[in-house]
Design a protein around this motif. Structure first.
Motif, PDB file in Angstrom:
ATOM      1  N   HIS A   1      67.748  73.762 -45.453  1.00  0.00           N
ATOM      2  CA  HIS A   1      66.413  73.678 -46.053  1.00  0.00           C
ATOM      3  C   HIS A   1      65.362  74.033 -45.013  1.00  0.00           C
ATOM      4  O   HIS A   1      65.625  74.034 -43.801  1.00  0.00           O
ATOM      5  CB  HIS A   1      66.147  72.274 -46.596  1.00  0.00           C
ATOM      6  N   VAL A   2      64.179  74.357 -45.498  1.00  0.00           N
ATOM      7  CA  VAL A   2      63.007  74.537 -44.649  1.00  0.00           C
ATOM      8  C   VAL A   2      61.881  73.683 -45.219  1.00  0.00           C
ATOM      9  O   VAL A   2      61.893  73.324 -46.402  1.00  0.00           O
ATOM     10  CB  VAL A   2      62.537  76.008 -44.561  1.00  0.00           C
ATOM     11  N   LEU A   3      60.909  73.371 -44.368  1.00  0.00           N
ATOM     12  CA  LEU A   3      59.724  72.622 -44.787  1.00  0.00           C
ATOM     13  C   LEU A   3      58.545  73.583 -44.820  1.00  0.00           C
ATOM     14  O   LEU A   3      58.237  74.223 -43.811  1.00  0.00           O
ATOM     15  CB  LEU A   3      59.461  71.479 -43.815  1.00  0.00           C
ATOM     16  N   LEU A   4      57.924  73.713 -45.977  1.00  0.00           N
ATOM     17  CA  LEU A   4      56.800  74.633 -46.141  1.00  0.00           C
ATOM     18  C   LEU A   4      55.506  73.833 -46.213  1.00  0.00           C
ATOM     19  O   LEU A   4      55.213  73.174 -47.217  1.00  0.00           O
ATOM     20  CB  LEU A   4      56.969  75.461 -47.413  1.00  0.00           C
ATOM     21  N   HIS A   5      54.732  73.862 -45.125  1.00  0.00           N
ATOM     22  CA  HIS A   5      53.432  73.191 -45.104  1.00  0.00           C
ATOM     23  C   HIS A   5      52.413  74.051 -45.848  1.00  0.00           C
ATOM     24  O   HIS A   5      52.396  75.281 -45.701  1.00  0.00           O
ATOM     25  CB  HIS A   5      52.972  72.964 -43.664  1.00  0.00           C
ATOM     26  N   LEU A   6      51.558  73.395 -46.609  1.00  0.00           N
ATOM     27  CA  LEU A   6      50.565  74.088 -47.431  1.00  0.00           C
ATOM     28  C   LEU A   6      49.168  73.625 -47.066  1.00  0.00           C
ATOM     29  O   LEU A   6      48.990  72.567 -46.450  1.00  0.00           O
ATOM     30  CB  LEU A   6      50.849  73.827 -48.912  1.00  0.00           C
ATOM     31  N   PRO A   7      48.156  74.400 -47.422  1.00  0.00           N
ATOM     32  CA  PRO A   7      46.780  74.024 -47.058  1.00  0.00           C
ATOM     33  C   PRO A   7      46.383  72.672 -47.629  1.00  0.00           C
ATOM     34  O   PRO A   7      46.875  72.232 -48.674  1.00  0.00           O
ATOM     35  CB  PRO A   7      45.944  75.159 -47.668  1.00  0.00           C
ATOM     36  N   ASP A   8      45.477  72.010 -46.920  1.00  0.00           N
ATOM     37  CA  ASP A   8      44.956  70.737 -47.404  1.00  0.00           C
ATOM     38  C   ASP A   8      44.366  70.912 -48.803  1.00  0.00           C
ATOM     39  O   ASP A   8      43.717  71.921 -49.098  1.00  0.00           O
ATOM     40  CB  ASP A   8      43.869  70.214 -46.457  1.00  0.00           C
ATOM     41  N   GLY A   9      44.610  69.924 -49.633  1.00  0.00           N
ATOM     42  CA  GLY A   9      44.099  69.967 -50.991  1.00  0.00           C
ATOM     43  C   GLY A   9      45.071  70.544 -52.000  1.00  0.00           C
ATOM     44  O   GLY A   9      44.821  70.483 -53.208  1.00  0.00           O
ATOM     45  N   THR A  10      46.199  71.098 -51.526  1.00  0.00           N
ATOM     46  CA  THR A  10      47.189  71.637 -52.457  1.00  0.00           C
ATOM     47  C   THR A  10      47.842  70.500 -53.232  1.00  0.00           C
ATOM     48  O   THR A  10      48.304  69.520 -52.646  1.00  0.00           O
ATOM     49  CB  THR A  10      48.277  72.426 -51.710  1.00  0.00           C
TER      50      THR A  10
ATOM     51  N   ALA B   1      62.557  83.921 -57.094  1.00  0.00           N
ATOM     52  CA  ALA B   1      62.265  82.490 -57.021  1.00  0.00           C
ATOM     53  C   ALA B   1      60.966  82.245 -56.258  1.00  0.00           C
ATOM     54  O   ALA B   1      60.138  81.414 -56.659  1.00  0.00           O
ATOM     55  CB  ALA B   1      63.418  81.753 -56.357  1.00  0.00           C
ATOM     56  N   VAL B   2      60.767  82.961 -55.165  1.00  0.00           N
ATOM     57  CA  VAL B   2      59.536  82.785 -54.385  1.00  0.00           C
ATOM     58  C   VAL B   2      58.330  83.312 -55.161  1.00  0.00           C
ATOM     59  O   VAL B   2      57.223  82.764 -55.060  1.00  0.00           O
ATOM     60  CB  VAL B   2      59.669  83.467 -53.015  1.00  0.00           C
ATOM     61  N   THR B   3      58.522  84.350 -55.944  1.00  0.00           N
ATOM     62  CA  THR B   3      57.428  84.822 -56.800  1.00  0.00           C
ATOM     63  C   THR B   3      57.009  83.747 -57.783  1.00  0.00           C
ATOM     64  O   THR B   3      55.808  83.504 -57.990  1.00  0.00           O
ATOM     65  CB  THR B   3      57.858  86.092 -57.557  1.00  0.00           C
ATOM     66  N   LEU B   4      57.976  83.076 -58.401  1.00  0.00           N
ATOM     67  CA  LEU B   4      57.652  81.967 -59.293  1.00  0.00           C
ATOM     68  C   LEU B   4      56.983  80.825 -58.533  1.00  0.00           C
ATOM     69  O   LEU B   4      56.081  80.161 -59.056  1.00  0.00           O
ATOM     70  CB  LEU B   4      58.917  81.464 -59.987  1.00  0.00           C
ATOM     71  N   LEU B   5      57.419  80.591 -57.300  1.00  0.00           N
ATOM     72  CA  LEU B   5      56.796  79.562 -56.472  1.00  0.00           C
ATOM     73  C   LEU B   5      55.330  79.892 -56.217  1.00  0.00           C
ATOM     74  O   LEU B   5      54.456  79.025 -56.338  1.00  0.00           O
ATOM     75  CB  LEU B   5      57.563  79.438 -55.156  1.00  0.00           C
ATOM     76  N   ARG B   6      55.068  81.131 -55.888  1.00  0.00           N
ATOM     77  CA  ARG B   6      53.671  81.549 -55.649  1.00  0.00           C
ATOM     78  C   ARG B   6      52.818  81.322 -56.884  1.00  0.00           C
ATOM     79  O   ARG B   6      51.700  80.779 -56.804  1.00  0.00           O
ATOM     80  CB  ARG B   6      53.651  83.027 -55.267  1.00  0.00           C
ATOM     81  N   GLU B   7      53.341  81.711 -58.045  1.00  0.00           N
ATOM     82  CA  GLU B   7      52.584  81.524 -59.277  1.00  0.00           C
ATOM     83  C   GLU B   7      52.401  80.044 -59.596  1.00  0.00           C
ATOM     84  O   GLU B   7      51.351  79.633 -60.101  1.00  0.00           O
ATOM     85  CB  GLU B   7      53.292  82.231 -60.436  1.00  0.00           C
ATOM     86  N   ALA B   8      53.417  79.238 -59.318  1.00  0.00           N
ATOM     87  CA  ALA B   8      53.305  77.797 -59.577  1.00  0.00           C
ATOM     88  C   ALA B   8      52.240  77.171 -58.698  1.00  0.00           C
ATOM     89  O   ALA B   8      51.490  76.290 -59.142  1.00  0.00           O
ATOM     90  CB  ALA B   8      54.658  77.126 -59.346  1.00  0.00           C
ATOM     91  N   LEU B   9      52.154  77.611 -57.444  1.00  0.00           N
ATOM     92  CA  LEU B   9      51.112  77.080 -56.558  1.00  0.00           C
ATOM     93  C   LEU B   9      49.723  77.448 -57.079  1.00  0.00           C
ATOM     94  O   LEU B   9      48.790  76.637 -57.045  1.00  0.00           O
ATOM     95  CB  LEU B   9      51.308  77.618 -55.136  1.00  0.00           C
ATOM     96  N   ARG B  10      49.587  78.646 -57.599  1.00  0.00           N
ATOM     97  CA  ARG B  10      48.281  79.067 -58.137  1.00  0.00           C
ATOM     98  C   ARG B  10      47.930  78.281 -59.400  1.00  0.00           C
ATOM     99  O   ARG B  10      46.795  77.828 -59.570  1.00  0.00           O
ATOM    100  CB  ARG B  10      48.296  80.560 -58.437  1.00  0.00           C
ATOM    101  N   ARG B  11      48.918  78.082 -60.277  1.00  0.00           N
ATOM    102  CA  ARG B  11      48.649  77.315 -61.498  1.00  0.00           C
ATOM    103  C   ARG B  11      48.382  75.851 -61.184  1.00  0.00           C
ATOM    104  O   ARG B  11      47.545  75.217 -61.816  1.00  0.00           O
ATOM    105  CB  ARG B  11      49.842  77.422 -62.463  1.00  0.00           C
ATOM    106  N   GLY B  12      49.094  75.337 -60.168  1.00  0.00           N
ATOM    107  CA  GLY B  12      48.854  73.968 -59.784  1.00  0.00           C
ATOM    108  C   GLY B  12      47.462  73.763 -59.236  1.00  0.00           C
ATOM    109  O   GLY B  12      46.847  72.705 -59.435  1.00  0.00           O
ATOM    110  N   GLN B  13      46.924  74.782 -58.566  1.00  0.00           N
ATOM    111  CA  GLN B  13      45.564  74.685 -58.036  1.00  0.00           C
ATOM    112  C   GLN B  13      44.515  74.828 -59.119  1.00  0.00           C
ATOM    113  O   GLN B  13      43.470  74.185 -59.096  1.00  0.00           O
ATOM    114  CB  GLN B  13      45.351  75.774 -56.979  1.00  0.00           C
ATOM    115  N   SER B  14      44.792  75.689 -60.122  1.00  0.00           N
ATOM    116  CA  SER B  14      43.803  75.935 -61.163  1.00  0.00           C
ATOM    117  C   SER B  14      43.821  74.876 -62.240  1.00  0.00           C
ATOM    118  O   SER B  14      42.873  74.782 -63.043  1.00  0.00           O
ATOM    119  CB  SER B  14      44.047  77.315 -61.789  1.00  0.00           C
ATOM    120  N   GLY B  15      44.916  74.082 -62.314  1.00  0.00           N
ATOM    121  CA  GLY B  15      44.995  73.022 -63.316  1.00  0.00           C
ATOM    122  C   GLY B  15      45.501  73.582 -64.624  1.00  0.00           C
ATOM    123  O   GLY B  15      45.729  74.767 -64.789  1.00  0.00           O
ATOM    124  N   PRO B  16      45.712  72.669 -65.634  1.00  0.00           N
ATOM    125  CA  PRO B  16      46.249  73.108 -66.908  1.00  0.00           C
ATOM    126  C   PRO B  16      45.286  74.002 -67.662  1.00  0.00           C
ATOM    127  O   PRO B  16      44.098  73.931 -67.486  1.00  0.00           O
ATOM    128  CB  PRO B  16      46.498  71.782 -67.638  1.00  0.00           C
TER     129      PRO B  16
END
Length: 473
Positions: free
Chosen positions: A402-411, A458-473
């Motif tokens: 596994h790896v640990l992926l740190h993300l910007p504050d507020g994610t 899979a990483v493409t879906l991850l990128r999109e999930a991070l964007r949707r998670g930031q924008s909200g439902p």
């Protein structure tokens, strides 16, 4: 009796006693008995019922009575029969329910890509070699090997594991100090019971860390105290501030931060155990996978009197095997057995198969191939994350699964995980492994059980999930 594992309903208990006057005829009583077995779930949908001739012989009746009963149940929809095929049960509570409202709709679609940690490459399990090992021991095992197993494990596997750990992990292990168990969690429960019997009631654990280890210690009656982890591993200096006299540590590769316990802290941790009259419990869970250089030797080799060593094949072969080991300090061997009087060792033939698998060199060959495969896969994942998620930062030693992926504050990592699940991508957050709330946004991404070609989508879906998670439902 119950339906067999081959899904044949040939040995189902049927009550043919006449319950009502109108069911005095045998074929009526047989139809009633079969219908009851189906509705009660003793005969499940898809189960094969015996040919009419076979059932007639077992019941000591005419074949006509059986065919009449089968025909009645076919007409009622409980059985289905086709020319040239077996007669099968075709009814269940689910199929009996009518209308789309009765169908259960899953909350999320099936998992398409698995980036959660915890599994090795299940596709690469060495089926042929393992089958060869099982076949070899099944043919060569002496008769007394098939009796009641030694609770500590078969002597052959204990000897083999001790030799393997000495040559590959730098352990100070002998067969007399090795116990065979079902895995690391089982080994930890046994260890904690022994410690409690010796008067140790408080255990330190890494934070973040595997929640199952905390639960295992609690189930054995110990109080658990989280201790922080930084880039050099467990903060040993924090142990002196608490009541713990034992600690669980992933020295070679900490989960989930990926840190390696630094040499000064290793020495300090062993010294702490000696000073407090306590013990270190070393979880060596995936130390075989180090990609930048050879694996780091175990701490147990530094002081076998103060360090327990836990290991298993769950991360190297498969958790389905349920095979692991526990190396105890020599002075604790008797206390370990006394504290676990009803502990059950894994099946003897499986133990002997693992011993054969190791002795013939197949385990080492499997690990060499796995290291090459996982190193390539980790590099691909890191490169793809760098291109698709440039705001993220990958942390952790080039090791493990596994790896640990740190993300910007507020994610909002929880929202990202939920958004990913809706697309069939499984993820885990760092907060999942903390004993308290985590203010640091990060994802723990496993690459053990995902194929190389699946990583880019899979990483493409991850990128999109991070964007949707930031924008909200």
């Amino acid at each position: 009796m119950a339906v067999s594992q081959t899904n044949l309903a040939w040995a189902t208990l049927l009550d043919l006693a006449p319950a009502e006057p109108r069911r005095r005829r045998l074929h009526d009583r047989l139809a009633h008995a079969l219908r009851s077995a189906i509705r009660e779930g003793r005969l499940v949908e898809g189960a094969v019922v015996p040919p009419s001739r076979v059932l007639a012989e077992e019941l000591g009746c005419s074949r006509w009575a059986v065919t009449e009963a089968y025909g009645q149940l076919v007409a009622e929809g409980y059985l289905s029969a086709r020319v040239g095929s077996a007669t099968r049960v075709s009814w269940s509570p689910e199929t009996a329910a009518s209308g789309p409202a009765a169908r259960v709709v899953p909350a999320h679609p099936p998992v398409r890509y698995d980036l959660a940690p915890g599994l090795p490459d299940l596709r690469a399990f060495p089926r042929r070699r393992w089958a060869d090992a099982v076949r070899a021991v099944a043919g060569s095992a002496v008769h007394y090997d098939l009796g009641l197993p030694d609770p500590a494990g078969h002597a052959v596997l204990r000897t083999t594991v001790a030799e393997y750990l000495r040559r590959s992990r730098g352990a100070d292990a002998q067969a007399a100090t090795v116990s065979v168990c079902a895995g690391v969690t089982d080994g930890l429960v046994r260890t904690c019971r022994a410690l409690r019997a010796e008067g140790i009631t408080d255990l330190a654990v890494e934070d973040p860390g595997w929640g199952r280890l905390r639960a295992a210690a609690t189930s054995a009656g110990l109080r658990v105290h989280p201790v922080a982890v930084d880039q050099d591993g467990l903060r040993v200096e924090d142990l002196a501030q608490g009541p713990a006299r034992a600690v669980v540590v992933g020295a070679a590769h900490q989960f989930p931060t990926g840190a390696v316990l630094s040499p000064p802290r290793r020495s300090r941790l062993v010294r702490w155990a000696r000073e407090v009259g306590g013990f270190v419990i070393e979880d060596d869970y995936d130390a075989e996978f180090r990609y930048d250089h050879h694996p780091v030797a175990v701490m147990q080799g530094m002081d076998r009197n103060r360090v327990f060593l836990l290991g298993s094949v769950s991360k190297t072969l498969s958790p389905a095997l349920g095979l692991g080991w526990l190396v105890a300090p020599p002075a604790m061997a008797a206390a370990l057995r006394a504290a676990n009087p009803v502990a059950v060792a894994p099946p003897v033939l499986d133990q002997l198969a693992l011993a054969t698998f190791i002795e013939r060199g197949w385990y080492d060959a499997h690990l060499r191939a796995a290291r090459r495969r996982f190193r390539t896969r980790r590099d691909l994942l890191v490169r793809t994350l760098g291109a698709e998620v440039p705001e993220g930062r990958v942390a952790g030693t080039a090791a493990g699964l596994h790896v640990l992926l740190h993300l910007p504050d507020g994610t909002d990592t929880a929202a990202a995980v939920a958004a990913a699940a809706a697309t069939g991508l499984r993820l885990a957050t760092l907060a999942d492994y903390r004993s308290g709330q985590s203010a640091e946004p990060a994802l723990v991404l496993g690459y053990g059980n995902i194929a190389d070609p699946e990583i880019p989508p899979a990483v493409t879906l991850l990128r999109e999930a991070l964007r949707r998670g930031q924008s909200g439902p």
